[in-house]
Design a protein around this motif. Structure first.
Motif, PDB file in Angstrom:
ATOM      1  N   TYR A  70      -4.933  -5.406   7.642  1.00 34.06           N
ATOM      2  CA  TYR A  70      -4.875  -5.266   6.059  1.00 34.06           C
ATOM      3  C   TYR A  70      -3.660  -6.441   5.699  1.00 34.06           C
ATOM      4  O   TYR A  70      -3.846  -7.648   4.896  1.00 34.06           O
ATOM      5  CB  TYR A  70      -4.304  -4.254   5.253  1.00 34.06           C
ATOM      6  CG  TYR A  70      -5.497  -3.283   5.123  1.00 34.06           C
ATOM      7  CD1 TYR A  70      -6.682  -3.640   5.121  1.00 34.06           C
ATOM      8  CD2 TYR A  70      -5.013  -1.865   5.149  1.00 34.06           C
ATOM      9  CE1 TYR A  70      -7.757  -2.572   4.961  1.00 34.06           C
ATOM     10  CE2 TYR A  70      -6.124  -0.867   5.160  1.00 34.06           C
ATOM     11  CZ  TYR A  70      -7.589  -1.311   5.117  1.00 34.06           C
ATOM     12  OH  TYR A  70      -8.598  -0.432   4.932  1.00 34.06           O
ATOM     13  N   TYR A 111      -6.620  -8.323  -2.226  1.00 33.09           N
ATOM     14  CA  TYR A 111      -7.750  -9.269  -2.424  1.00 33.09           C
ATOM     15  C   TYR A 111      -8.003  -9.984  -3.607  1.00 33.09           C
ATOM     16  O   TYR A 111      -8.391 -11.204  -3.604  1.00 33.09           O
ATOM     17  CB  TYR A 111      -8.806  -8.581  -1.507  1.00 33.09           C
ATOM     18  CG  TYR A 111      -8.745  -8.349  -0.081  1.00 33.09           C
ATOM     19  CD1 TYR A 111      -7.687  -9.038   0.543  1.00 33.09           C
ATOM     20  CD2 TYR A 111      -9.726  -7.726   0.524  1.00 33.09           C
ATOM     21  CE1 TYR A 111      -7.575  -8.825   2.044  1.00 33.09           C
ATOM     22  CE2 TYR A 111      -9.542  -7.606   2.098  1.00 33.09           C
ATOM     23  CZ  TYR A 111      -8.541  -8.138   2.675  1.00 33.09           C
ATOM     24  OH  TYR A 111      -8.563  -7.835   4.019  1.00 33.09           O
ATOM     25  N   ARG A 156      -9.769  -3.273  -3.183  1.00 36.74           N
ATOM     26  CA  ARG A 156      -8.382  -3.805  -2.585  1.00 36.74           C
ATOM     27  C   ARG A 156      -7.743  -4.679  -3.520  1.00 36.74           C
ATOM     28  O   ARG A 156      -8.313  -5.655  -3.824  1.00 36.74           O
ATOM     29  CB  ARG A 156      -8.513  -4.260  -1.372  1.00 36.74           C
ATOM     30  CG  ARG A 156      -8.713  -3.330  -0.237  1.00 36.74           C
ATOM     31  CD  ARG A 156      -7.969  -3.992   1.221  1.00 36.74           C
ATOM     32  NE  ARG A 156      -6.794  -4.248   1.117  1.00 36.74           N
ATOM     33  CZ  ARG A 156      -5.742  -3.409   1.388  1.00 36.74           C
ATOM     34  NH1 ARG A 156      -6.020  -2.090   1.618  1.00 36.74           N
ATOM     35  NH2 ARG A 156      -4.585  -3.766   1.384  1.00 36.74           N
ATOM     36  N   THR A 193     -12.114  -5.684   7.753  1.00 36.44           N
ATOM     37  CA  THR A 193     -11.542  -4.685   6.843  1.00 36.44           C
ATOM     38  C   THR A 193     -12.310  -3.980   5.973  1.00 36.44           C
ATOM     39  O   THR A 193     -13.407  -4.288   5.655  1.00 36.44           O
ATOM     40  CB  THR A 193     -10.237  -5.343   6.036  1.00 36.44           C
ATOM     41  OG1 THR A 193     -10.603  -6.474   5.063  1.00 36.44           O
ATOM     42  CG2 THR A 193      -9.200  -5.972   6.963  1.00 36.44           C
ATOM     43  N   ASN A 219     -12.613 -11.741   6.931  1.00 37.87           N
ATOM     44  CA  ASN A 219     -11.622 -10.364   6.157  1.00 37.87           C
ATOM     45  C   ASN A 219     -12.611  -9.284   5.746  1.00 37.87           C
ATOM     46  O   ASN A 219     -12.184  -8.236   5.971  1.00 37.87           O
ATOM     47  CB  ASN A 219     -10.948 -11.148   5.039  1.00 37.87           C
ATOM     48  CG  ASN A 219      -9.976 -11.880   5.483  1.00 37.87           C
ATOM     49  OD1 ASN A 219      -9.685 -12.253   6.461  1.00 37.87           O
ATOM     50  ND2 ASN A 219      -9.522 -12.662   4.464  1.00 37.87           N
ATOM     51  N   ASP A 227       0.679  -1.065  -0.002  1.00 35.02           N
ATOM     52  CA  ASP A 227      -0.050   0.055   0.051  1.00 35.02           C
ATOM     53  C   ASP A 227       0.896   1.307   0.016  1.00 35.02           C
ATOM     54  O   ASP A 227       0.461   2.119  -0.554  1.00 35.02           O
ATOM     55  CB  ASP A 227      -0.878   0.295   1.388  1.00 35.02           C
ATOM     56  CG  ASP A 227      -2.002  -1.082   1.156  1.00 35.02           C
ATOM     57  OD1 ASP A 227      -2.352  -1.346   0.271  1.00 35.02           O
ATOM     58  OD2 ASP A 227      -2.362  -1.500   2.119  1.00 35.02           O
ATOM     59  N   TYR A 276       1.849  -2.140   4.465  1.00 34.54           N
ATOM     60  CA  TYR A 276       0.388  -2.183   4.395  1.00 34.54           C
ATOM     61  C   TYR A 276       0.245  -0.720   5.140  1.00 34.54           C
ATOM     62  O   TYR A 276       1.118  -0.566   6.105  1.00 34.54           O
ATOM     63  CB  TYR A 276      -0.290  -3.285   4.999  1.00 34.54           C
ATOM     64  CG  TYR A 276      -0.390  -4.374   3.804  1.00 34.54           C
ATOM     65  CD1 TYR A 276      -1.444  -4.483   3.005  1.00 34.54           C
ATOM     66  CD2 TYR A 276       0.678  -5.343   3.873  1.00 34.54           C
ATOM     67  CE1 TYR A 276      -1.766  -5.553   2.146  1.00 34.54           C
ATOM     68  CE2 TYR A 276       0.348  -6.344   2.967  1.00 34.54           C
ATOM     69  CZ  TYR A 276      -0.997  -6.381   1.767  1.00 34.54           C
ATOM     70  OH  TYR A 276      -0.938  -7.554   1.047  1.00 34.54           O
TER      71      TYR A 276
END
Length: 460
Positions: free
Chosen positions: A220, A441, A438, A433, A429, A40, A215
């Motif tokens: 995450y 994922y 994302r 979150t 998940n 990220d 992240y």
């Protein structure tokens, strides 16, 4: 299913042909793809409050030959092309609803940007991961790249852990703050940027921080690694090598030491479901692989506890962060209480526009920029932004994709590994979150479908 017959190199320039001719180079290419798309921060550029991952550039470059191949296959009427096109069309209802929600919201521009972000990430992940030509011409480099990418993220977290808890040289955790801070290692003549960690503050006279590599926060990192864990076990079964369980065990230990309760619960659920099923089916081979994974993970955590600092960190994970967290749900100033209060607040806002949602609230990002959101839960995020219709079509696209992937013939147990991964992802998940587009994922999700397609056709 995809026929995966021998074919020419992927459509595109000779540059792609050059990469695919070398197993080492193509493995490195895919490892970099997954690693950058799992990162990220640091490996990204922020423009006007919007975060652009460098991995998205590489993803786009690889999506282009995948798209041209798809178009060619559809024109030829091939089963492979029609199947991938079907998977893309599963998402049409959701993004149509999301577009209508954007037009109906008070911030159509921001909501539209997020919708386009979702289309790009989901569409490119599908095109790239499910391109059968990688498997034909790179001799498992795509699979190895996934393993190396996941392993590198976990390895960076271990470097953070050892730097802090073994050598005491990390400069993180000095401020009690829930926002992840840069982690550095100080040496006499230079400072090495190591990633990010979430400061805990002082615990038992020692400054601690929760590592999360690149992240935004430990949740995450923990959820992404736990989602990938069952897929690594599928790969171990397909390979049938003596190395079974080593990489999954390493990932399992990392999930625990990231100290993400979301990730720990997700890994526990998927492994428990799989263990129960294989026990009922008397699948001793799969049970041995799970046992080895658990054993390697336990041994690594035990070795990590060699120093007093490390033991205090593990104690913190078990008690203040774990067992004692149950008593904090009534305190809105804590992470637990704040999450519970956020659920109540999000549900109240969802009631304002229950069918098409409210879109994104203008100015809810950092400094009034970006795509901020109120909900800390992906399902509530989608419900808040696109209403009940958005939630139903989003879930429908996921379930339709899973159902299609499960139609083929599989070697024993691999179907249930995927089912366990999907169950923990959807139930935990996505509840713990946020941010539905994302990228990590979606790459992991379509990689699970790719593994099932592959296992239904051949072993390697």
């Amino acid at each position: 299913m995809f026929p995966m017959k021998a074919d020419t190199y992927p459509s595109g320039s000779s540059l792609f042909h050059f990469f695919l001719k070398s197993k080492a180079i193509s493995t490195f290419l895919f490892a970099v793809l997954f690693f950058l798309c799992f990162s990220d921060q640091v490996f990204s550029t922020r423009i006007l409050g919007f975060n652009f991952r460098w991995g998205q550039i590489l993803l786009l470059l690889l999506a282009w030959p995948s798209l041209t191949r798809l178009i060619a296959d559809v024109r030829k009427g091939s089963l492979e092309g029609n199947n991938r096109l079907r998977l893309l069309f599963y998402w049409a209802p959701f993004f149509l609803i999301y577009g209508l929600a954007a037009l109906n919201s008070t911030s159509p521009f921001l909501t539209g940007i997020k919708g386009c972000w979702g289309i790009f990430n989901i569409g490119c992940a599908l095109l790239v991961v499910l391109n059968p030509q990688w498997d034909l011409w790179t001799k498992n480099a795509f699979l190895r790249g996934f393993q190396w990418g996941i392993g590198l993220v976990a390895g960076i977290i271990w470097v953070q852990l050892l730097a802090s808890c073994w050598f005491g040289i990390s400069q993180a955790g000095n401020i009690h703050d829930q926002i992840s801070q840069r982690v550095t290692i100080s040496f006499p003549h230079f400072v090495l940027l190591l990633g990010f960690g979430q400061p805990i503050g002082t615990f038992d006279n020692i400054n601690l921080f929760r590592p999360c590599a690149f992240y935004y926060e430990p949740s995450y990192a923990g959820c992404a690694l736990s989602f990938a864990l069952p897929l690594l076990l599928i790969l171990d079964e397909q390979e049938g090598s003596a190395r079974k369980g080593w990489l999954p065990g390493f990932i399992l230990a990392t999930v625990f030491l990231v100290s993400s309760r979301s990730g720990i619960l997700s890994a526990f659920l998927s492994l428990s479901l799989a263990s129960f099923y294989f026990l009922l089916q008397n699948q001793k081979t799969f049970l041995k692989t799970i046992g080895k994974c658990l054993g390697v993970g336990f041994l690594l955590v035990l070795m990590f506890c060699a120093t007093p600092h490390a033991r205090k960190f593990v104690h913190y994970i078990f008690f203040p962060l774990g067992i004692e967290s149950v008593s904090r749900f009534n305190n809105i100033g804590t992470s637990e209480g704040g999450r519970f209060a956020n659920i109540i607040q999000s549900l109240k806002i969802c009631k304002l526009h229950p069918f098409l949602g409210n879109g994104i609230y203008a100015g809810s990002g950092v400094g009034g920029n970006g795509l901020g959101q109120l909900a800390m839960n992906t399902w509530l995020e989608i419900g808040l932004e696109s209403g009940a219709f958005g939630v139903l079509t989003f879930l429908g696209a996921l379930l339709a994709s899973m159902r299609w992937a499960l139609k083929g013939g599989f070697f024993p147990g691999e179907k249930f590994w995927a089912f366990a991964a999907w169950t923990s992802h959807l139930a935990l998940n996505l509840n713990l979150t946020q941010t539905f587009p994302r990228l990590d994922y979606w790459l992991i999700f379509y990689f699970s479908i790719y593994l099932l397609i592959r296992s239904g056709l051949k072993k390697f």
